[in-house]
Write a protein that holds these residues in place. Structure first.
Motif, PDB file in Angstrom:
ATOM      1  N   MET A   1      32.027 -48.815 -47.848  1.00 46.73           N
ATOM      2  CA  MET A   1      32.863 -49.911 -48.274  1.00 46.73           C
ATOM      3  C   MET A   1      34.310 -49.588 -47.880  1.00 46.73           C
ATOM      4  N   ILE A   2      34.956 -50.516 -47.233  1.00 46.88           N
ATOM      5  CA  ILE A   2      36.353 -50.345 -46.835  1.00 46.88           C
ATOM      6  C   ILE A   2      37.210 -51.174 -47.785  1.00 46.88           C
ATOM      7  N   LEU A   3      38.152 -50.519 -48.482  1.00 44.01           N
ATOM      8  CA  LEU A   3      38.954 -51.199 -49.489  1.00 44.01           C
ATOM      9  C   LEU A   3      40.429 -51.294 -49.127  1.00 44.01           C
ATOM     10  N   ASP A   4      40.861 -50.546 -48.118  1.00 45.31           N
ATOM     11  CA  ASP A   4      42.254 -50.601 -47.674  1.00 45.31           C
ATOM     12  C   ASP A   4      42.312 -50.048 -46.258  1.00 45.31           C
ATOM     13  N   VAL A   5      43.393 -50.329 -45.556  1.00 41.56           N
ATOM     14  CA  VAL A   5      43.572 -49.779 -44.222  1.00 41.56           C
ATOM     15  C   VAL A   5      44.135 -48.367 -44.336  1.00 41.56           C
ATOM     16  N   GLY A   6      43.904 -47.570 -43.306  1.00 42.12           N
ATOM     17  CA  GLY A   6      44.414 -46.211 -43.286  1.00 42.12           C
ATOM     18  C   GLY A   6      45.739 -46.113 -42.547  1.00 42.12           C
ATOM     19  N   SER A   7      46.264 -44.914 -42.495  1.00 45.37           N
ATOM     20  CA  SER A   7      47.587 -44.689 -41.908  1.00 45.37           C
ATOM     21  C   SER A   7      47.615 -45.001 -40.408  1.00 45.37           C
ATOM     22  N   LYS A   8      46.554 -44.703 -39.681  1.00 45.76           N
ATOM     23  CA  LYS A   8      46.517 -45.004 -38.246  1.00 45.76           C
ATOM     24  C   LYS A   8      46.497 -46.510 -38.006  1.00 45.76           C
ATOM     25  N   THR A   9      45.752 -47.220 -38.821  1.00 48.99           N
ATOM     26  CA  THR A   9      45.705 -48.682 -38.700  1.00 48.99           C
ATOM     27  C   THR A   9      47.063 -49.293 -39.034  1.00 48.99           C
ATOM     28  N   LEU A  10      47.739 -48.761 -40.054  1.00 54.66           N
ATOM     29  CA  LEU A  10      49.082 -49.253 -40.388  1.00 54.66           C
ATOM     30  C   LEU A  10      50.032 -49.081 -39.209  1.00 54.66           C
ATOM     31  N   LEU A  11      49.968 -47.960 -38.535  1.00 58.49           N
ATOM     32  CA  LEU A  11      50.819 -47.740 -37.361  1.00 58.49           C
ATOM     33  C   LEU A  11      50.517 -48.749 -36.262  1.00 58.49           C
ATOM     34  N   GLU A  12      49.236 -49.036 -36.033  1.00 57.47           N
ATOM     35  CA  GLU A  12      48.851 -50.008 -35.009  1.00 57.47           C
ATOM     36  C   GLU A  12      49.337 -51.411 -35.362  1.00 57.47           C
ATOM     37  N   ILE A  13      49.194 -51.782 -36.630  1.00 55.87           N
ATOM     38  CA  ILE A  13      49.657 -53.103 -37.070  1.00 55.87           C
ATOM     39  C   ILE A  13      51.168 -53.208 -36.903  1.00 55.87           C
ATOM     40  N   LYS A  14      51.889 -52.161 -37.236  1.00 53.69           N
ATOM     41  CA  LYS A  14      53.349 -52.168 -37.099  1.00 53.69           C
ATOM     42  C   LYS A  14      53.760 -52.302 -35.633  1.00 53.69           C
ATOM     43  N   LYS A  15      53.030 -51.682 -34.730  1.00 55.98           N
ATOM     44  CA  LYS A  15      53.317 -51.819 -33.294  1.00 55.98           C
ATOM     45  C   LYS A  15      53.150 -53.271 -32.860  1.00 55.98           C
ATOM     46  N   ILE A  16      52.102 -53.907 -33.336  1.00 53.42           N
ATOM     47  CA  ILE A  16      51.856 -55.318 -32.997  1.00 53.42           C
ATOM     48  C   ILE A  16      52.982 -56.192 -33.540  1.00 53.42           C
ATOM     49  N   ILE A  17      53.394 -55.924 -34.777  1.00 55.77           N
ATOM     50  CA  ILE A  17      54.498 -56.681 -35.378  1.00 55.77           C
ATOM     51  C   ILE A  17      55.769 -56.480 -34.557  1.00 55.77           C
ATOM     52  N   ASP A  18      56.040 -55.246 -34.158  1.00 57.61           N
ATOM     53  CA  ASP A  18      57.235 -54.950 -33.372  1.00 57.61           C
ATOM     54  C   ASP A  18      57.265 -55.712 -32.055  1.00 57.61           C
ATOM     55  N   ASP A  19      56.103 -55.992 -31.496  1.00 57.98           N
ATOM     56  CA  ASP A  19      56.004 -56.692 -30.215  1.00 57.98           C
ATOM     57  C   ASP A  19      55.898 -58.211 -30.372  1.00 57.98           C
TER      58      ASP A  19
END
Length: 103
Positions: A1-19
């Motif tokens: 069961m996945i209940l939250d994103v991890g630190s690597k996923t947060l970094l990837e999401i932030k990169k997408i937001i930055d772009d």
């Protein structure tokens, strides 16, 4: 069961937001109602809010609005809608009965 994103996923999401110049966020990143699993949603909400001068941000869905309201940062987003599924259907161009009735 996945209940939250991890630190690597947060970094990837932030990169997408930055772009990005426009952002549509509909739905939290995990089971944010439980404090143990709210980090991802809260961190991304704060990250987007911190870029409010550079990015056009649209938030949809009651749970997503609850995330940004819990941080008292709704004023940092350009458009906030409590509609979730209906919000996405409207963006898809579908006729919504309530809007159709008003027109």
């Amino acid at each position: 069961m996945i209940l939250d994103v991890g630190s690597k996923t947060l970094l990837e999401i932030k990169k997408i937001i930055d772009d990005s110049s426009t952002l549509l966020w509909n739905g939290p990143l995990g089971y944010f109602e439980n404090q143990n699993f709210s980090q991802g949603s809260l961190e991304i909400a704060k990250y987007i809010a911190g870029k409010s001068e550079k990015i056009f941000s649209v938030v949809g869905g009651g749970d997503t609005v609850a995330v940004i309201n819990s941080l008292n940062i709704s004023n940092k987003f350009n458009f906030v809608s409590t509609a979730g599924g209906a919000f996405l259907e409207y963006l898809e161009g579908k006729d919504l009965p309530g809007i159709k009735a008003l027109n």
